[in-house]
Structures are given as C-alpha cells and as structure tokens.
Design an enzyme around this catalytic site. Structure first.
Site, mmCIF file in Angstrom:
data_model
loop_
_atom_site.group_PDB
_atom_site.id
_atom_site.type_symbol
_atom_site.label_atom_id
_atom_site.label_comp_id
_atom_site.label_asym_id
_atom_site.label_seq_id
_atom_site.Cartn_x
_atom_site.Cartn_y
_atom_site.Cartn_z
ATOM 1 N N ASP A 23 7.251 -11.159 -2.460
ATOM 2 C CA ASP A 23 7.051 -10.951 -3.885
ATOM 3 C C ASP A 23 5.742 -10.160 -4.012
ATOM 4 O OD1 ASP A 23 7.233 -11.428 -6.742
ATOM 5 O OD2 ASP A 23 5.632 -12.895 -6.468
ATOM 6 N N LEU A 24 5.520 -9.537 -5.142
ATOM 7 C CA LEU A 24 4.314 -8.711 -5.304
ATOM 8 C C LEU A 24 3.233 -9.435 -6.116
ATOM 9 C CD1 LEU A 24 2.821 -5.973 -5.121
ATOM 10 C CD2 LEU A 24 4.124 -5.242 -7.124
ATOM 11 N N ASP A 25 3.516 -9.599 -7.418
ATOM 12 C CA ASP A 25 2.519 -10.183 -8.322
ATOM 13 C C ASP A 25 2.213 -11.620 -7.920
ATOM 14 O OD1 ASP A 25 2.323 -7.938 -10.146
ATOM 15 O OD2 ASP A 25 4.308 -8.459 -10.851
ATOM 16 N N THR B 296 -2.120 -9.734 -10.058
ATOM 17 C CA THR B 296 -1.878 -8.991 -11.295
ATOM 18 C C THR B 296 -1.500 -9.922 -12.446
ATOM 19 O OG1 THR B 296 0.219 -8.566 -10.248
ATOM 20 C CG2 THR B 296 -1.258 -6.690 -10.474
ATOM 21 N N LYS C 143 5.843 -16.027 -14.980
ATOM 22 C CA LYS C 143 5.712 -15.558 -13.597
ATOM 23 C C LYS C 143 7.081 -15.395 -12.944
ATOM 24 C CE LYS C 143 1.027 -17.037 -12.748
ATOM 25 N NZ LYS C 143 0.108 -17.919 -12.019
ATOM 26 N N SER D 198 10.460 -7.722 -5.708
ATOM 27 C CA SER D 198 9.703 -8.002 -6.941
ATOM 28 C C SER D 198 10.493 -7.637 -8.181
ATOM 29 C CB SER D 198 8.403 -7.183 -6.920
ATOM 30 O OG SER D 198 7.796 -7.200 -8.190
ATOM 31 N N ALA D 199 10.238 -8.369 -9.257
ATOM 32 C CA ALA D 199 10.880 -8.058 -10.544
ATOM 33 C C ALA D 199 10.180 -6.898 -11.244
ATOM 34 C CB ALA D 199 10.832 -9.294 -11.442
ATOM 35 N N LYS E 145 15.096 -13.505 -11.036
ATOM 36 C CA LYS E 145 14.898 -14.749 -10.295
ATOM 37 C C LYS E 145 14.998 -15.886 -11.319
ATOM 38 C CE LYS E 145 11.561 -12.312 -7.373
ATOM 39 N NZ LYS E 145 10.154 -12.146 -6.998
ATOM 40 N N GLU F 55 6.507 -16.277 -1.804
ATOM 41 C CA GLU F 55 6.587 -16.330 -3.280
ATOM 42 C C GLU F 55 5.487 -17.187 -3.897
ATOM 43 O OE1 GLU F 55 7.693 -15.759 -6.191
ATOM 44 O OE2 GLU F 55 9.325 -14.381 -5.840
ATOM 45 N N ASP F 56 5.015 -16.808 -5.062
ATOM 46 C CA ASP F 56 4.028 -17.640 -5.774
ATOM 47 C C ASP F 56 4.641 -18.337 -6.989
ATOM 48 O OD1 ASP F 56 4.245 -15.214 -7.317
ATOM 49 O OD2 ASP F 56 2.482 -15.899 -8.422
#
Ligand code: BG6
Ligand code: MG
Length: 218
Positions: free
Chosen positions: A10-12, A18, A46, A115-116, A146, A170-171
């Site tokens: 995942d990115l953020d 971010t 999120k 990522s979304a 997600k 994932e966060d």
C-alpha cells in the site's frame, strides 16, 4: 515456510505519511461546507477511494449532493492535496522503506504497489522510488475499493504470481481485509489495535528485512 515471491505495498501510510495531507485537504473542504470533521473521522477514510471518502463526509454532515457537485468538491479537495504532495521529497519516505525495498529486490522478490490513490505515480516520482517497483496498481486501474481484493489480485497478476505467493503490507484495516479476501497474508504497518486482523504487525520498516518478516509469517 511458504515460498513467498511477491511483496505488495500500500502507499499512503506504509511508504509515506500522506494521511496528514489527505486529512488537511478534507478538513479544509469540510470547513467550507460547514461539516464537522475530526482526525478520528479521518481514520475511516484510510484506504478508501476519493469519492467514497467524500460520501463518508457527506454522511457525517447528513448532506446529499448530485454527482456533478460531488465531482466538483472532490476535484477541489484533490487540487489542495496535490499542492501539498508536490512538495514531497526523498526525505519524506518513512524510515527504512528504501533499504527494505532495495534489499528485497536484491534477494529476488518481485515488488508491486497496490494503492487506491490516483496520485500514486506523482508521489512515487517525488519520493524517487518509482524504479524500485516491478508493477504499479493504483486508483486509475481498479474500480472496487478495499476491502474488495481487486487491487491486490491485479498486483499479483501483474507480477505473474499466484495470489498465495504474495504478501501485502498495509496500514489500514480495510487493506488487511482486502489482502485476506485475496487469499494473501497481511503484514500490518502501524498500531496493533487498528490492525488486529493482520497476520503480524510491525511499527514500521526501520531495521526490518523481508526475509525475517516472511519467516515470521510461516
Ligand atoms: C488511499 C488513501 O491510499 O488513497 C485514502 O488511504 C485516499 O485516504 C485514497 O482517499 C485515494 O487517494 P487519491 O489520491 O486518489 O485521492
Ligand atoms: Mg494506507
């Protein structure tokens, strides 16, 4: 131990923090619309797509809008958000991320983004790590948010790997659920309370190596 070959990120909140910029941009928009919106409310956003996030904010304010008005507001939020992320530099990578990715690549793991965010290419470019990914699946390539597994299944497909050979980092609780829905193990990055469903939880990537994490997954 399972022969894991692919790592999906995942990115953020995993590679870069971010979430604070998403919050500031949504907060500015909510203030303008007169809708109360707190950092706690922001947790629900999120991992959730831009429009689905705005739907949650409208629900908080017990408001409705037609599609055109919703699009215009999402655009406004994104313009502000992009003005923040344009200022990102390599120093904004979360601690240990670059070393973790570089080591994993050197060991032969395939690496994909899942990522979304439709802003993923801009963010990876600003962080100077676009070259570390074998595949990128972002919000422009998927239509189901997600916890739907689409984003991670597509990532595995782009890496030419079966789902079970991939591990997700994932966060967000919704992201952990998406990984499990895809038949993948999930490594939570962040707080064990929020990520109680993850197979293991790490506070971050500082001094962490892929081989050690995967060995713990069994
Ligand atoms: C996710 C974030 O990664 O991307 C969400 O966790 C965000 O908070 C979503 O809404 C969509 O991002 P963007 O950049 O396309 O608005
Ligand atoms: Mg996230």
């Amino acid at each position: 131990m399972m022969d894991y070959q692919g790592l999906l990120f995942d990115l953020d909140g995993v590679i870069v923090d971010t979430a604070k910029y998403h919050y500031l941009a949504w907060k500015a928009l909510s203030d303008e619309l007169g809708i109360p919106f707190t950092r706690q409310d922001n947790e629900r956003l999120k991992g959730v797509s831009r429009m689905a996030s705005f739907d949650i904010i409208l629900e908080l304010g017990r408001r409705t809008m037609d599609e055109a008005e919703k699009e215009a507001n999402c655009q406004k939020k994104n313009d502000l958000y992009v003005s923040y992320i344009k200022r990102l530099t390599e120093n904004d990578l979360l601690p240990g991320v670059r070393a973790f990715l570089a080591d994993a690549r050197a060991k032969g793991y395939k690496i994909a983004l899942g990522s979304a965010s439709k802003n993923s290419p801009l963010i990876l470019d600003r962080l100077g790590i676009a070259g570390l990914f074998d595949a990128m699946v972002d919000g422009t390539k998927v239509s189901r948010a997600k916890p739907d597994p689409e984003v991670f299944l597509r990532g595995a497909e782009e890496l030419c790997l079966p789902a079970g050979a991939c591990v997700v980092f994932e966060d967000a609780a919704a992201g952990v659920e998406a990984a499990h829905n895809a038949g993948m193990k999930a490594v939570g990055i962040g707080s064990p309370e929020i990520l109680s469903q993850a197979d293991i939880v790490l506070p971050g990537f500082a001094d962490v190596r892929a081989d050690d994490v995967l060995a713990r997954l069994g």
